[in-house]
Design an enzyme around this catalytic site. Sequence first.
Site, short mmCIF file in Angstrom:
data_model
loop_
_atom_site.label_atom_id
_atom_site.label_comp_id
_atom_site.label_asym_id
_atom_site.label_seq_id
_atom_site.Cartn_x
_atom_site.Cartn_y
_atom_site.Cartn_z
N ASP A 126 19.49 38.61 21.87
CA ASP A 126 20.87 39.07 22.37
C ASP A 126 20.85 39.42 23.76
O ASP A 126 19.97 39.97 24.32
CB ASP A 126 21.43 40.16 21.55
CG ASP A 126 21.51 39.73 20.06
OD1 ASP A 126 21.77 38.58 19.73
OD2 ASP A 126 21.66 40.81 19.25
N TYR A 152 9.16 44.77 17.92
CA TYR A 152 10.09 45.39 18.51
C TYR A 152 9.99 47.03 18.60
O TYR A 152 9.31 47.43 17.82
CB TYR A 152 11.53 45.15 17.82
CG TYR A 152 11.86 43.65 17.76
CD1 TYR A 152 12.65 43.05 18.59
CD2 TYR A 152 11.47 42.81 16.63
CE1 TYR A 152 12.94 41.84 18.68
CE2 TYR A 152 11.69 41.56 16.78
CZ TYR A 152 12.47 40.81 17.61
OH TYR A 152 12.87 39.58 17.61
N ASP A 162 25.45 47.02 16.70
CA ASP A 162 24.90 47.55 17.95
C ASP A 162 26.09 48.23 18.91
O ASP A 162 27.16 48.24 18.55
CB ASP A 162 24.03 46.49 18.82
CG ASP A 162 24.97 45.42 19.12
OD1 ASP A 162 26.19 45.45 19.41
OD2 ASP A 162 24.45 44.15 19.35
N ARG A 215 19.11 44.75 14.15
CA ARG A 215 20.23 45.51 13.94
C ARG A 215 20.70 45.91 12.44
O ARG A 215 21.13 46.85 12.30
CB ARG A 215 21.47 44.58 14.51
CG ARG A 215 21.50 44.72 16.00
CD ARG A 215 22.68 43.55 16.33
NE ARG A 215 22.35 42.34 16.20
CZ ARG A 215 23.25 41.22 15.96
NH1 ARG A 215 24.52 41.66 15.99
NH2 ARG A 215 22.82 40.02 15.72
#
Length: 306
Positions: A40, A68, A82, A178
């Site tokens: 993103d 991550y 988010d 997310r």
Amino acid sequence: MTLEGVLPVWKPAGFTSHDVVAKVRGILGIKRIGHTGTLDPQVTGVLPLCIGRATRMVEYIQDLPKEYEAVLRIGLSTDTEDMTGTITEEVSEVRLEEANVRSILESFVGEIEQVPPMYSAVKIDGKRLYELAREGKEVERKSRKVTIYRLDILRIDLQQKHPEIHFRALCSKGTYIRTLCVDIGKALGYPAVMQSLIRTSTGSIRQEKCLTFEQIAQLKAQNDLQAQMIPMDEAIAHIPSVVLTAQEAANALQGKKIVRTVTPVIRGDIEHSQSIVRAYSPDQRFLGLFEWKSASQALVPVKVFL
């Protein structure tokens, strides 16, 4: 010198993955570039780019686990899952015990089910979900299985109005961090949102190997960029390998099926009766990818590199 291989790029915030490809294309003056996994715009991190013939390896690098580091914020939710979205729910007080938080996060390790968020690139009936979301539409999405290989808590702050959990996750292709944040919140009994996200690795390609746009431009100007690129076969070192005879190597480069009377020595784990392997000549030249079919004792060409 013609550049070829995998270029480990550090994606800055504000760029889509396609923006990164366009930027690097402009720096290098090369058209044949492909990225290995969408990030993103607000997310930073590891984004390997395949250059030249290495673009044929994109699908195999995309399949690698990703790592991550994320910050989960508890007590509010948004329509995008988010902090770029509109707040849809907020609670005035959150009460949590650290032991329970740790227990809940641990329960997400392993194979889990996720429903893709509406603001995602998943296609339904030929249309991206984010396109439908921007039209104010919400459609039913099928859950999909993903795997969380590891979930480590880095820091927990339960004292503020909206507590934060900093964690590191190693997960399979297709995992939405997310959505993982939202689902952890649900398990804790509160709305939740992903505050921030950094991709720290794709397979063995880690943050410390990555180059910024400025470094790429400087190395290109100095003719030193190729030395910083990862050879395409090294980038898929998780795939088992086999060394062919000189005659087999010559046949392989012609795209011929190679039939063996004796099972070849394959380095790495073959999980099924047929699997993809990296093929090499006797002098360790990478020839391409072949499919090993044990029933017919044959190596069938998949991608050959002349």
